[in-house]
Motif scaffolding. Structure first.
Motif, PDB file in Angstrom:
ATOM      1  N   LYS A 158       0.824  -1.217   0.000  1.00 12.18           N
ATOM      2  CA  LYS A 158       0.000   0.000   0.000  1.00 12.18           C
ATOM      3  C   LYS A 158       0.849   1.256   0.000  1.00 12.18           C
ATOM      4  O   LYS A 158       0.508   2.238  -0.653  1.00 12.18           O
ATOM      5  CB  LYS A 158      -0.953  -0.007   1.198  1.00 12.18           C
ATOM      6  N   VAL A 159       1.950   1.234   0.736  1.00 12.13           N
ATOM      7  CA  VAL A 159       2.850   2.395   0.725  1.00 12.13           C
ATOM      8  C   VAL A 159       3.380   2.613  -0.688  1.00 12.13           C
ATOM      9  O   VAL A 159       3.359   3.723  -1.211  1.00 12.13           O
ATOM     10  CB  VAL A 159       4.014   2.208   1.723  1.00 12.13           C
ATOM     11  N   MET A 160       3.804   1.540  -1.331  1.00 12.50           N
ATOM     12  CA  MET A 160       4.361   1.651  -2.675  1.00 12.50           C
ATOM     13  C   MET A 160       3.282   1.999  -3.704  1.00 12.50           C
ATOM     14  O   MET A 160       3.541   2.762  -4.636  1.00 12.50           O
ATOM     15  CB  MET A 160       5.080   0.355  -3.034  1.00 12.50           C
ATOM     16  N   ASP A 161       2.072   1.477  -3.532  1.00 14.25           N
ATOM     17  CA  ASP A 161       0.976   1.772  -4.458  1.00 14.25           C
ATOM     18  C   ASP A 161       0.510   3.218  -4.381  1.00 14.25           C
ATOM     19  O   ASP A 161      -0.100   3.728  -5.310  1.00 14.25           O
ATOM     20  CB  ASP A 161      -0.226   0.857  -4.197  1.00 14.25           C
ATOM     21  N   ASN A 162       0.780   3.872  -3.269  1.00 17.11           N
ATOM     22  CA  ASN A 162       0.381   5.263  -3.090  1.00 17.11           C
ATOM     23  C   ASN A 162       1.479   6.221  -3.524  1.00 17.11           C
ATOM     24  O   ASN A 162       1.472   7.390  -3.142  1.00 17.11           O
ATOM     25  CB  ASN A 162       0.010   5.533  -1.624  1.00 17.11           C
ATOM     26  N   ASP A 163       2.414   5.732  -4.301  1.00 16.13           N
ATOM     27  CA  ASP A 163       3.524   6.547  -4.788  1.00 16.13           C
ATOM     28  C   ASP A 163       4.356   7.146  -3.662  1.00 16.13           C
ATOM     29  O   ASP A 163       4.992   8.178  -3.843  1.00 16.13           O
ATOM     30  CB  ASP A 163       3.031   7.668  -5.718  1.00 16.13           C
ATOM     31  N   ALA A 164       4.325   6.521  -2.523  1.00 16.75           N
ATOM     32  CA  ALA A 164       5.153   6.989  -1.412  1.00 16.75           C
ATOM     33  C   ALA A 164       6.504   6.293  -1.504  1.00 16.75           C
ATOM     34  O   ALA A 164       6.579   5.142  -1.917  1.00 16.75           O
ATOM     35  CB  ALA A 164       4.500   6.656  -0.074  1.00 16.75           C
ATOM     36  N   GLU A 165       7.519   6.986  -1.135  1.00 13.79           N
ATOM     37  CA  GLU A 165       8.833   6.365  -1.036  1.00 13.79           C
ATOM     38  C   GLU A 165       8.888   5.701   0.332  1.00 13.79           C
ATOM     39  O   GLU A 165       8.816   6.386   1.354  1.00 13.79           O
ATOM     40  CB  GLU A 165       9.938   7.413  -1.165  1.00 13.79           C
ATOM     41  N   PRO A 166       8.967   4.373   0.364  1.00 10.39           N
ATOM     42  CA  PRO A 166       9.020   3.718   1.672  1.00 10.39           C
ATOM     43  C   PRO A 166      10.230   4.178   2.473  1.00 10.39           C
ATOM     44  O   PRO A 166      11.320   4.333   1.927  1.00 10.39           O
ATOM     45  CB  PRO A 166       9.140   2.237   1.340  1.00 10.39           C
TER      46      PRO A 166
END
Length: 162
Positions: free
Chosen positions: A89-97
């Protein structure tokens, strides 16, 4: 209430902020989460051991819609996260983990295992891929042997790997 897709991104940003305040701040946060999680799992571990852990994570598998396999033997529990819903979900939200994002699992689970006399081997495998393997043993020698097969072994606050 924050939807889970946003919640994971939110705590990814919280982890980043806490890390910027120093490693102690981030680890203190994970220890606080661990203390809170004891209310949900500690009695199961103390009364039912590995079977109690299996019961807990079986519920989480359904609740969080996890693509994971649980394997319980007499001497260990293995949780194989095929697709981690949190990191995904973090990666799918275009967030840099956050660089140590996956460490939050070891950060809350590890101290509980230490407290209950179990030995955790947490293999993240690759911080950029949403899968991992968690093995929990009663026998410390079996845990040490399992550590040798880990690709990316994670420790937790108060514990040294190896």
């Amino acid at each position: 209430m924050i939807p889970s897709d946003h919640f994971t991104r939110f705590y990814n940003e919280v982890f980043k902020f806490l890390e910027s305040q120093g490693e102690d701040a981030l680890e203190a946060y994970w220890l606080a989460i661990s203390g809170n999680q004891e209310r949900h799992i500690l009695d199961l571990i103390q009364t039912r051991g590995l079977a109690g852990m299996h019961e807990y994570w079986s519920h989480i598998k359904i609740e969080e819609n996890c693509d994971m396999d649980l394997d319980l033997d007499a001497d260990r529990l293995e949780l194989r996260m095929n697709v981690c819903p949190s990191l995904s979900k973090v990666m799918d939200n275009d967030a840099e983990p956050m660089g140590r994002y996956c460490d939050h699992c070891a950060g809350w689970i590890g101290p509980i295992m230490d407290k209950t006399g179990y030995h955790m081997v947490y293999d993240v495998i690759d911080r950029r891929e949403p899968h991992c393997v968690l093995r929990i043993f009663k026998d410390p020698e079996k845990a040490r042997a399992a550590e040798k097969d880990a690709k990316l072994l994670m420790g937790w606050p108060g514990h040294k790997v190896g």
